[in-house]
Design an enzyme around this catalytic site. Structure first.
Site, PDB file in Angstrom:
ATOM      1  N   GLY A 132       8.818  -4.468   3.149  1.00 32.86           N
ATOM      2  CA  GLY A 132       8.538  -3.386   1.609  1.00 32.86           C
ATOM      3  C   GLY A 132       7.989  -2.095   1.459  1.00 32.86           C
ATOM      4  N   ARG A 133       7.859  -1.577   1.379  1.00 30.54           N
ATOM      5  CA  ARG A 133       8.034  -0.034   0.565  1.00 30.54           C
ATOM      6  C   ARG A 133       8.208   0.649   2.254  1.00 30.54           C
ATOM      7  NH1 ARG A 133       2.969  -1.121  -0.669  1.00 30.54           N
ATOM      8  NH2 ARG A 133       3.055  -1.334  -3.364  1.00 30.54           N
ATOM      9  N   ARG A 168       9.663 -11.832   4.176  1.00 30.52           N
ATOM     10  CA  ARG A 168       9.066 -13.043   4.032  1.00 30.52           C
ATOM     11  C   ARG A 168       8.690 -13.023   2.770  1.00 30.52           C
ATOM     12  NH1 ARG A 168       3.742 -13.461   2.082  1.00 30.52           N
ATOM     13  NH2 ARG A 168       3.501 -11.260   1.915  1.00 30.52           N
ATOM     14  N   THR A 193       5.802   0.384  14.921  1.00 34.59           N
ATOM     15  CA  THR A 193       5.081   1.483  13.234  1.00 34.59           C
ATOM     16  C   THR A 193       4.179   0.452  12.277  1.00 34.59           C
ATOM     17  OG1 THR A 193       6.631   2.020  11.982  1.00 34.59           O
ATOM     18  CG2 THR A 193       6.758   3.101  13.764  1.00 34.59           C
ATOM     19  N   ARG A 229       1.660  -2.509  13.108  1.00 38.19           N
ATOM     20  CA  ARG A 229       0.199  -2.812  14.075  1.00 38.19           C
ATOM     21  C   ARG A 229       0.129  -3.858  15.425  1.00 38.19           C
ATOM     22  NH1 ARG A 229      -1.428  -0.534  10.215  1.00 38.19           N
ATOM     23  NH2 ARG A 229      -3.071  -0.622   9.240  1.00 38.19           N
ATOM     24  N   GLU A 280      -5.418  -1.614  20.404  1.00 33.76           N
ATOM     25  CA  GLU A 280      -5.424  -0.390  20.111  1.00 33.76           C
ATOM     26  C   GLU A 280      -6.822   0.715  19.995  1.00 33.76           C
ATOM     27  OE1 GLU A 280      -2.613   0.911  17.207  1.00 33.76           O
ATOM     28  OE2 GLU A 280      -4.439   2.400  16.276  1.00 33.76           O
ATOM     29  N   HIS A 290      -0.757   6.147  17.414  1.00 30.47           N
ATOM     30  CA  HIS A 290      -0.456   5.970  15.443  1.00 30.47           C
ATOM     31  C   HIS A 290      -0.336   7.343  15.119  1.00 30.47           C
ATOM     32  CE1 HIS A 290      -2.308   1.993  13.422  1.00 30.47           C
ATOM     33  NE2 HIS A 290      -1.723   3.178  12.608  1.00 30.47           N
ATOM     34  N   GLY A 318       1.771   7.536  12.610  1.00 28.98           N
ATOM     35  CA  GLY A 318       2.774   6.801  11.618  1.00 28.98           C
ATOM     36  C   GLY A 318       3.036   7.830  10.150  1.00 28.98           C
TER      37      GLY A 318
HETATM   38  C1  DGY Z   1      -1.648   2.742   7.742  1.00 26.43           C
HETATM   39  O1  DGY Z   1      -2.374   2.861   6.348  1.00 26.43           O
HETATM   40  O2  DGY Z   1      -1.689   1.293   7.444  1.00 26.43           O
HETATM   41  C2  DGY Z   1      -0.738   3.365   8.690  1.00 26.43           C
HETATM   42  O3  DGY Z   1      -0.799   2.328   9.423  1.00 26.43           O
HETATM   43  C3  DGY Z   1      -2.120   4.481   9.129  1.00 26.43           C
HETATM   44  O4  DGY Z   1      -1.676   5.274   8.560  1.00 26.43           O
END
Ligand code: DGY
Length: 322
Positions: A154-155, A176, A234, A236, A265, A283, A285
């Site tokens: 994805g992005r 996928r 990074t 889930r 978590e 977390h 990211g």
């Molecule tokens: C999200 O946006 O899903 C990241 O895990 C947190 O920014």
């Protein structure tokens, strides 16, 4: 008066902007809210902005009858019951795009930190154990010419893959949904996960958490990675079976792991905490000042759109405005 319930203070000026038109009720920082607790907090609000750890269950949609939109302050939406939202005719939005580059940078920070043993080096210096340059001090693994395996193109996965090309890596991806457009760099798609994993030196996970991806990297699939591979997550935490990861590290089958997210978590598997071949982050990211402010702006713009009868900007569950 139209009211927006926000489950935590947000960075930037977005909530101030929202407060110029609507009553905004912000919960002070605290543990995440779930089910009945969240329903009690939302009460008779018309809109809610919530965090990724808040659990927006069917109970919330049933109890909060005035709710028209839940704007998730995250791109991932695994914390919401989307079917219940659609049933209750509540719009759900997320925060895509604005966090793509920050999250891709962080995945690379983990790849570099693990492959070049940055934390071990930092500790050695701070503890006064650095006695001078040595030919064999803390040798890591190089990335040039190795294979980066991206799960989920994805992005964010695409942004991570693009950086891999710049590091001189061969990039393969397992995804996928086939991307609708060519990513603009060389990237081989490998449909069969069992054929993909044995080819990967650095595995980086960017798939959403769904019933298919929960526990995706279990003991059997971890064992398909070549000896000495690195795993970075990074996405889930629940995508990786942490117990199986600890066993693979203990057996010396993997060179290390970089984790920004955890299966339970914020709890972390005790087998990970004492290891020097893993890098553990809370977390982070999307955690840059600009990105978190942009996420707040997008969440607020979605709320404003729905409350003003316009289509939301980034709908996950689109519902015609009531
Ligand atoms: C999200 O946006 O899903 C990241 O895990 C947190 O920014």
């Amino acid at each position: 008066m139209t009211e927006v319930a926000v489950t935590a203070p947000l960075p930037g000026t977005a909530l101030e902007r929202l407060g110029r038109t609507y009553r905004v009720r912000v919960r002070p920082p605290g543990p995440p809210l779930a089910g009945a607790e969240l329903a009690a907090f939302v009460g008779t609000a018309d809109a809610c902005i919530c965090l990724l750890a808040d659990r927006v269950t069917a109970e919330v949609f049933r109890a909060c009858r005035r709710l028209r939109i839940v704007a998730n302050y995250a791109v991932g939406v695994n914390n919401l019951d989307l079917a219940a939202a659609a049933e209750a005719k509540v719009v759900v939005t997320n925060t895509p795009d604005v966090l793509t580059e920050a999250t891709a940078d962080l995945a690379w920070a983990l790849i570099l930190a693990v492959s070049r043993r940055l934390l071990e080096g930092d500790r050695l210096v701070r503890e006064g154990r650095f006695d001078g340059w040595q030919p064999e001090l803390l040798l890591g693994s190089g990335l040039q010419g190795k294979t980066l395996g991206v799960v989920g193109l994805g992005r964010i996965g695409t942004a991570v893959a693009r950086r891999g090309v710049a590091f001189g890596m061969r990039v393969i991806a397992h995804t996928r949904k086939r991307p609708s457009a060519h990513p603009g760099f060389e990237c081989e798609l490998v449909e069969d996960l069992e054929a993909f994993l044995p080819r990967v030196d650095v595995l980086t996970l960017h798939c959403p958490l769904t019933s298919e991806t929960r526990g995706l990297m279990d003991a059997r699939r971890l064992a398909l990675l070549p000896r000495g591979a690195i795993l970075v997550n990074t996405s889930r935490g629940e995508v990786v079976d942490e117990g199986a990861l600890v066993a693979a590290l203990e057996a010396g089958r993997l060179d290390g792991a970089g984790l920004d997210v955890f299966e339970r978590e914020p709890a972390v598997h005790p087998g990970l905490v004492g290891r020097c071949d893993v890098v553990l982050l809370p977390h982070l990211g999307s955690a840059t000042r600009d990105t978190r402010a942009a996420m707040a702006d997008l969440a607020v713009d979605n709320v404003l759109a729905v409350l003003e009868g316009r289509p939301p900007l980034t709908p996950v569950v689109p519902v015609l405005a009531r």
